[in-house]
Design a protein around this motif. Structure first.
Motif, mmCIF file in Angstrom:
data_model
loop_
_atom_site.group_PDB
_atom_site.id
_atom_site.type_symbol
_atom_site.label_atom_id
_atom_site.label_comp_id
_atom_site.label_asym_id
_atom_site.label_seq_id
_atom_site.Cartn_x
_atom_site.Cartn_y
_atom_site.Cartn_z
ATOM 1 N N VAL A 408 70.755 55.858 57.560
ATOM 2 C CA VAL A 408 70.201 54.700 58.278
ATOM 3 C C VAL A 408 68.686 54.571 58.113
ATOM 4 N N GLY A 409 68.017 55.610 57.602
ATOM 5 C CA GLY A 409 66.563 55.576 57.472
ATOM 6 C C GLY A 409 66.099 54.445 56.565
ATOM 7 N N ARG A 410 65.113 53.679 57.027
ATOM 8 C CA ARG A 410 64.620 52.527 56.274
ATOM 9 C C ARG A 410 63.171 52.694 55.829
ATOM 10 N N ARG A 411 62.566 53.827 56.155
ATOM 11 C CA ARG A 411 61.190 54.073 55.724
ATOM 12 C C ARG A 411 61.124 55.185 54.674
ATOM 13 N N GLY A 412 62.237 55.420 53.998
ATOM 14 C CA GLY A 412 62.247 56.515 53.032
ATOM 15 C C GLY A 412 61.982 57.845 53.698
ATOM 16 N N ALA A 448 53.277 68.284 54.398
ATOM 17 C CA ALA A 448 53.680 68.016 53.013
ATOM 18 C C ALA A 448 54.597 66.799 52.941
ATOM 19 N N SER A 449 55.464 66.632 53.929
ATOM 20 C CA SER A 449 56.386 65.495 53.949
ATOM 21 C C SER A 449 55.632 64.187 54.147
ATOM 22 N N LEU A 450 54.618 64.196 54.994
ATOM 23 C CA LEU A 450 53.818 62.988 55.205
ATOM 24 C C LEU A 450 53.042 62.605 53.949
ATOM 25 N N ARG A 451 52.744 63.579 53.108
ATOM 26 C CA ARG A 451 51.967 63.316 51.895
ATOM 27 C C ARG A 451 52.829 62.972 50.680
ATOM 28 N N ALA A 455 57.506 57.369 45.295
ATOM 29 C CA ALA A 455 58.527 57.579 44.266
ATOM 30 C C ALA A 455 59.326 58.855 44.541
ATOM 31 N N GLU A 456 58.654 59.903 44.975
ATOM 32 C CA GLU A 456 59.339 61.155 45.285
ATOM 33 C C GLU A 456 60.231 60.986 46.501
ATOM 34 N N ARG A 457 59.766 60.242 47.491
ATOM 35 C CA ARG A 457 60.596 59.968 48.669
ATOM 36 C C ARG A 457 61.885 59.250 48.265
ATOM 37 N N ARG A 460 64.282 61.623 46.457
ATOM 38 C CA ARG A 460 64.928 62.551 47.393
ATOM 39 C C ARG A 460 65.949 61.841 48.273
ATOM 40 N N LEU A 461 65.596 60.637 48.726
ATOM 41 C CA LEU A 461 66.505 59.922 49.617
ATOM 42 C C LEU A 461 67.820 59.587 48.908
ATOM 43 N N GLY A 462 67.734 59.239 47.635
ATOM 44 C CA GLY A 462 68.964 58.995 46.882
ATOM 45 C C GLY A 462 69.856 60.217 46.849
ATOM 46 N N ARG A 463 69.249 61.386 46.644
ATOM 47 C CA ARG A 463 70.035 62.629 46.634
ATOM 48 C C ARG A 463 70.628 62.907 48.012
ATOM 49 N N LEU A 464 69.832 62.676 49.057
ATOM 50 C CA LEU A 464 70.318 62.901 50.420
ATOM 51 C C LEU A 464 71.518 62.015 50.715
#
Length: 518
Positions: A408-412, A448-451, A455-457, A460-464
């Motif tokens: 459901v996350g919409r902000r990556g 580290a997550s905030l930074r 593109a990396e987000r 990762r979100l696709g994998r999640l």
């Protein structure tokens, strides 16, 4: 048995302590039915509705108990979920028996044991009080077994859920040898050195109760490995190649893993409903331009909320540039408030929240917002707006929040996940794994997550999302039922001596082949 009685019975029966609905009296004096809380409900409700059947559960409120007494001898109540209707049979237990079964044994003993919250090497003495409480545990397990026996059709299937009902499979087998049965442990399973905190005779009874089923199920391979290790410690014959263990009578019982996921379509539809949209608007107004670090948990020790708050305080201490630019939204809904350990834990969470806000907060910025009201829609809104989702239990059977947040996350959202959550097995490639005992590591992971670059987000979100939706509840149930029919093809009475070796038929959906390793 007459035809009417046979038709009344269900081909599939699910049993758990907490059911899919609770009745409570609203402010206007009307009795209202609310969705039950917890990950088990999120999994089994849609799964059972998609298949059809009856759910047997404890009556947990006064309103539920009144309804259970009124329904004695009649057909189960019908609950209509978005996925379809299910029958619900509520059991009104004797209050003293229920307190011993649920509070003393299930929660204060077995929950702490399975989540490694007891110190190893400190066995509980088998004193008169423990035996009395264990007697209540037997009584309630027997009541569940009798109710399941009454609801199941000839040759039907019963799925018993979790550590509350560990003795019920053996009793059910004695009452209804014609039915297939499986027991699902939705928590972790304790390693042998932790399991030894339980007196030996109770360890044997607990394991023997589970082995009354045709199939004993876990969410990930490591919990099944721990169970088989405990069986071996008790002197039972464990066959890792066949993925089975023989009970005291020599009967082979299958041990399998089914790593449940979430239903993407249903979850996104629920997240689009008006109440969730209202909560989102409220949360956006609360956060303003600040980024959101979110957690959604039950308020209890294994969820590790205190260390999570400690980590956030360390993060603020190390990164003053983040002050006023990040808000930690903590939705930790009340759980088991009748137990002193849980009340004390809630008090520690509230105290630490006040200390962080007093130390770091300003007139225009509240670093931590703590919400303790249980509302599924509110949790979905928080996960939808999360920039970072923190899930750091000390141990967890699976943890669906980690998977729901990915969907459901919409902000990556970047997921920070405890390596001791079962979900880590499915989501490791898309998240940052942390040691839940180390607040310093979690503090660094938040920064580290905030930074993380956009593109990396996204990567990762696709994998999640692929990991989160790999085995949604309806397919999870189908996989379990297919495997149960394979290992007990003619029901308990007609099974040809135990589970087959891996291989054979079973359709396209299979249990986790890693469970346990060959």
């Amino acid at each position: 048995m007459d035809t009417a009685e046979e038709q009344r019975r269900a081909r599939l029966v699910i049993a758990s302590n907490r059911g899919p609905v609770e009745r409570r009296t609203g402010p206007d004096g009307e009795v209202v039915r609310h969705r039950g809380a917890g990950g088990l409900i999120a999994v089994l409700g849609p799964a059972l509705a998609s298949h059809g059947g009856v759910w047997v559960a404890s009556a947990l409120t006064e309103e539920d108990r009144a309804a259970a007494r009124e329904a004695e001898g009649s057909a189960p109540d019908v609950l209509v979920l978005p996925e379809g209707p299910i029958g619900v049979r509520l059991l009104a237990h004797d209050p003293e028996a229920y307190a011993g079964y649920y509070g003393a044994v299930s929660t204060e003993l077995l929950w702490f044991l399975q989540h490694h919250l007891r110190e190893p090497g400190t066995p509980r003495t088998a004193d008169a009080d423990l035996h009395a409480q264990w007697g209540h545990y037997r009584t309630v397990n027997d009541a569940f077994a009798r109710a399941c026996a009454a609801e199941a059709q000839p040759g039907g299937t019963v799925l018993l859920q979790d550590y509350h009902l560990s003795l019920a499979p053996r009793r059910l087998r004695a009452l209804r040898p014609d039915v297939r049965s499986a027991h699902f442990t939705m928590t972790p399973w304790a390693e042998p050195e932790q399991f030894a905190a339980l007196p030996a005779e109770l360890r044997r009874e607990l394991v023997d109760g589970l082995l009354g089923a045709d199939m004993v199920c876990f969410l990930v391979p490591r919990w099944a490995d721990a169970f088989l290790a405990c069986c071996a410690e008790l002197g039972l014959a464990v066959d890792r190649t066949a993925r089975s263990v023989r009970d005291a009578g020599g009967r082979a019982v299958a041990v399998r893993c089914f790593p449940v996921g979430v239903d993407e379509t249903a979850l996104r539809a629920r997240a689009a409903e008006p109440d969730v949209q209202r909560y989102e608007a409220d949360l956006r107004a609360l956060a303003g331009d600040a980024r959101l670090v979110v957690r959604v948990d039950r308020m209890e020790p294994s969820k590790n909320i205190v260390r999570g708050l400690d980590a956030y305080a360390r993060f603020l201490q190390a990164h003053p540039e983040r002050h006023g630019r990040v808000v930690h939204y903590v939705l930790a809904y009340a759980s088991r408030g009748e137990l002193e350990a849980y009340r004390e834990y809630a008090a520690r969470v509230e105290t630490l929240t006040r200390e962080i806000n007093r130390t770091f907060g300003t007139d225009g910025w509240q670093p931590v917002v703590l919400e303790t009201r249980n509302d599924f829609g509110r949790g979905l809104a928080a996960m939808a707006l999360a920039d970072v989702l923190v899930v750091n239990p000390l141990r967890d059977g699976m943890n669906l929040v980690a998977k729901e947040g990915a969907v459901v996350g919409r902000r990556g959202p970047a997921l920070v996940l405890s390596r001791h959550a079962g979900a880590a097995d499915d989501l490791a490639e898309g998240c940052t794994l942390v040691d839940p005992w180390d607040p310093g590591e979690l503090a660094e992971a938040i920064e580290a997550s905030l930074r993380l670059p956009h593109a990396e987000r996204a990567l990762r979100l696709g994998r999640l999302r692929r990991g989160a939706a790999a085995l949604p509840p309806d397919r999870w149930l189908a996989a379990a039922l297919t495997e149960l029919e394979r290992v007990a093809p003619e029901g308990a009475a007609g099974a040809p001596g135990g589970p087959e070796a891996p291989g054979g038929s079973g359709g396209p959906v299979r249990p986790d082949d890693r469970c346990p390793p060959e």
